[in-house]
Design a protein around this motif. Sequence first.
Motif, PDB file in Angstrom:
ATOM      1  N   LEU A 128       2.634  18.413   2.998  1.00 31.49           N
ATOM      2  CA  LEU A 128       2.421  19.861   3.025  1.00 31.49           C
ATOM      3  C   LEU A 128       2.011  20.392   1.660  1.00 31.49           C
ATOM      4  O   LEU A 128       1.311  21.417   1.572  1.00 31.49           O
ATOM      5  N   ASP A 129       2.431  19.707   0.596  1.00 37.17           N
ATOM      6  CA  ASP A 129       2.000  20.114  -0.739  1.00 37.17           C
ATOM      7  C   ASP A 129       0.521  19.830  -0.972  1.00 37.17           C
ATOM      8  O   ASP A 129      -0.095  20.432  -1.872  1.00 37.17           O
ATOM      9  N   LEU A 130      -0.055  18.911  -0.190  1.00 41.12           N
ATOM     10  CA  LEU A 130      -1.476  18.591  -0.341  1.00 41.12           C
ATOM     11  C   LEU A 130      -2.358  19.808  -0.097  1.00 41.12           C
ATOM     12  O   LEU A 130      -3.439  19.928  -0.680  1.00 41.12           O
ATOM     13  N   GLU A 134      -4.175  21.741  -6.396  1.00 35.19           N
ATOM     14  CA  GLU A 134      -5.504  21.708  -7.002  1.00 35.19           C
ATOM     15  C   GLU A 134      -5.935  20.281  -7.300  1.00 35.19           C
ATOM     16  O   GLU A 134      -7.109  19.939  -7.212  1.00 35.19           O
ATOM     17  N   GLU A 135      -4.979  19.455  -7.671  1.00 35.95           N
ATOM     18  CA  GLU A 135      -5.250  18.055  -7.966  1.00 35.95           C
ATOM     19  C   GLU A 135      -4.204  17.223  -7.240  1.00 35.95           C
ATOM     20  O   GLU A 135      -3.005  17.392  -7.440  1.00 35.95           O
ATOM     21  N   SER A 136      -4.659  16.341  -6.359  1.00 33.67           N
ATOM     22  CA  SER A 136      -3.708  15.675  -5.470  1.00 33.67           C
ATOM     23  C   SER A 136      -3.685  14.165  -5.625  1.00 33.67           C
ATOM     24  O   SER A 136      -3.098  13.479  -4.782  1.00 33.67           O
ATOM     25  N   LYS A 137      -4.289  13.636  -6.665  1.00 38.89           N
ATOM     26  CA  LYS A 137      -4.257  12.176  -6.840  1.00 38.89           C
ATOM     27  C   LYS A 137      -2.833  11.695  -7.076  1.00 38.89           C
ATOM     28  O   LYS A 137      -2.446  10.631  -6.592  1.00 38.89           O
ATOM     29  N   SER A 138      -2.040  12.472  -7.812  1.00 34.69           N
ATOM     30  CA  SER A 138      -0.649  12.070  -8.042  1.00 34.69           C
ATOM     31  C   SER A 138       0.154  12.137  -6.745  1.00 34.69           C
ATOM     32  O   SER A 138       1.021  11.283  -6.498  1.00 34.69           O
ATOM     33  N   LEU A 160       2.634   4.137   8.002  1.00 38.37           N
ATOM     34  CA  LEU A 160       2.544   5.511   7.513  1.00 38.37           C
ATOM     35  C   LEU A 160       1.461   5.646   6.445  1.00 38.37           C
ATOM     36  O   LEU A 160       1.063   6.770   6.102  1.00 38.37           O
ATOM     37  N   MET A 161       0.944   4.531   5.943  1.00 37.33           N
ATOM     38  CA  MET A 161      -0.227   4.587   5.076  1.00 37.33           C
ATOM     39  C   MET A 161      -1.417   5.170   5.831  1.00 37.33           C
ATOM     40  O   MET A 161      -2.226   5.928   5.266  1.00 37.33           O
ATOM     41  N   ILE A 162      -1.534   4.826   7.105  1.00 42.52           N
ATOM     42  CA  ILE A 162      -2.617   5.391   7.923  1.00 42.52           C
ATOM     43  C   ILE A 162      -2.443   6.898   8.037  1.00 42.52           C
ATOM     44  O   ILE A 162      -3.413   7.665   7.950  1.00 42.52           O
ATOM     45  N   VAL A 163      -1.202   7.338   8.218  1.00 48.36           N
ATOM     46  CA  VAL A 163      -0.929   8.778   8.299  1.00 48.36           C
ATOM     47  C   VAL A 163      -1.270   9.450   6.976  1.00 48.36           C
ATOM     48  O   VAL A 163      -1.766  10.587   6.958  1.00 48.36           O
ATOM     49  N   THR A 164      -1.031   8.768   5.860  1.00 51.95           N
ATOM     50  CA  THR A 164      -1.390   9.323   4.547  1.00 51.95           C
ATOM     51  C   THR A 164      -2.887   9.594   4.469  1.00 51.95           C
ATOM     52  O   THR A 164      -3.326  10.660   4.010  1.00 51.95           O
ATOM     53  N   TRP A 165      -3.680   8.652   4.931  1.00 53.81           N
ATOM     54  CA  TRP A 165      -5.141   8.846   4.905  1.00 53.81           C
ATOM     55  C   TRP A 165      -5.564   9.952   5.879  1.00 53.81           C
ATOM     56  O   TRP A 165      -6.478  10.717   5.588  1.00 53.81           O
ATOM     57  N   ILE A 166      -4.895  10.019   7.032  1.00 58.09           N
ATOM     58  CA  ILE A 166      -5.191  11.099   7.977  1.00 58.09           C
ATOM     59  C   ILE A 166      -4.862  12.451   7.346  1.00 58.09           C
ATOM     60  O   ILE A 166      -5.604  13.430   7.504  1.00 58.09           O
ATOM     61  N   ALA A 167      -3.734  12.512   6.619  1.00 57.87           N
ATOM     62  CA  ALA A 167      -3.352  13.755   5.945  1.00 57.87           C
ATOM     63  C   ALA A 167      -4.394  14.162   4.907  1.00 57.87           C
ATOM     64  O   ALA A 167      -4.706  15.351   4.748  1.00 57.87           O
ATOM     65  N   LEU A 168      -4.951  13.180   4.190  1.00 59.66           N
ATOM     66  CA  LEU A 168      -5.997  13.489   3.209  1.00 59.66           C
ATOM     67  C   LEU A 168      -7.239  14.054   3.899  1.00 59.66           C
ATOM     68  O   LEU A 168      -7.914  14.939   3.361  1.00 59.66           O
ATOM     69  N   ILE A 169      -7.531  13.554   5.097  1.00 59.90           N
ATOM     70  CA  ILE A 169      -8.673  14.075   5.860  1.00 59.90           C
ATOM     71  C   ILE A 169      -8.400  15.499   6.335  1.00 59.90           C
ATOM     72  O   ILE A 169      -9.272  16.378   6.262  1.00 59.90           O
ATOM     73  N   PHE A 171      -6.037  17.796   5.194  1.00 55.06           N
ATOM     74  CA  PHE A 171      -5.680  18.809   4.199  1.00 55.06           C
ATOM     75  C   PHE A 171      -6.656  18.907   3.023  1.00 55.06           C
ATOM     76  O   PHE A 171      -6.665  19.927   2.336  1.00 55.06           O
ATOM     77  N   ARG A 172      -7.446  17.850   2.776  1.00 54.68           N
ATOM     78  CA  ARG A 172      -8.248  17.818   1.554  1.00 54.68           C
ATOM     79  C   ARG A 172      -9.714  17.541   1.849  1.00 54.68           C
ATOM     80  O   ARG A 172     -10.035  16.841   2.819  1.00 54.68           O
TER      81      ARG A 172
END
Length: 328
Positions: A128-130, A134-138, A160-169, A171-172
């Motif tokens: 949700l912080d994504l 402004e900068e989300s690499k960290s 859950l790594m797959i979910v991480t990539w889905i979240a990047l799609i 939210f970002r």
Amino acid sequence: MIDIFRRFNPLNILWLAILLFILRAGFVLFAPAAIPLPLAEPFVNTILPVKIAGILEPGISVFWAGIVVLVQAVLLNYLINNHNLLGRPSFLPALMYVTLSGLFTPFLVLSAPLLCNFVLIWMLYKFLDLYKAEESKSLAYDLGMLAAVGSLIYLPFTYLMIVTWIALIIFRPFDWREWVASLIGYITVYFFVGVIYYLNDRLPYLRQIWTPLGSTFAMPQVLDKFDFLLLIPVFAVLVLGTFKLQENFFKSYVLIRKAFQLLFFIVLVAALSYYVRPEFGLSHFLLCTVPAAIFFAYYFLYAGKRWVYEILFFLLLASIIYFQFNNF
């Protein structure tokens, strides 16, 4: 009861504790003499100085599982209210999590999937912080590390790594550096695992950690006829909640719409990862209770007819307690 938890009142924590006791009392009375305690993946037990897995008396296992669930419920409730994910503060996410975590008898004892819900809730904070970062690499790096840490406790959590990539799609805007950062975060944890293996002369066995991920994809039968009956009120809430969400979807804030899309993928990925550790049985699906609790809370917060949602929740509680006794 629903109306009580629709209000944000810290005293509701006491009601949550009472509900936890009610949903677990029957299991303690009729449980087997001892309960296995698989709290870590086998490869973790081989490198730690003490064994984590063992046998617990049912009362102790249920007690500590109840403490874990109560803490997780409060953390989840804080997360939802802090991000205003339901539109207004309430204690419904905590209530729904406590209820769903008592749905099946394997949910009532300590297990690796239950402990992984701590990591999942932490990841939800990051997801949700994504949205506003402004900068989300960290953040992506942290999410990769959390997925790896969760997989040390329970290997299917690695998906859950797959979910991480889905979240990047979701939210970002696309930035390849964020995707790489998440991978580096995941690899960082296993780099240190590899160092421990090397120091223990077990480095050749490192790749066997991920061997179960290549298992034949299959969904063996894990539900009996009583479990299917228990799911009737659950499906009723899901159907009604879907209509309610569809009705308010485009009226909601962008963050809320994106968050519920992500919750759907969490449930999907968590459910499909069951094939990796089928020996854990129904307890695996504890990974689905966090997103499901948020969805349930949304329905009960916005449901219009009081007699409908109160009766539906009563039927859900009554079914859990009845079939809990019926399983012995």
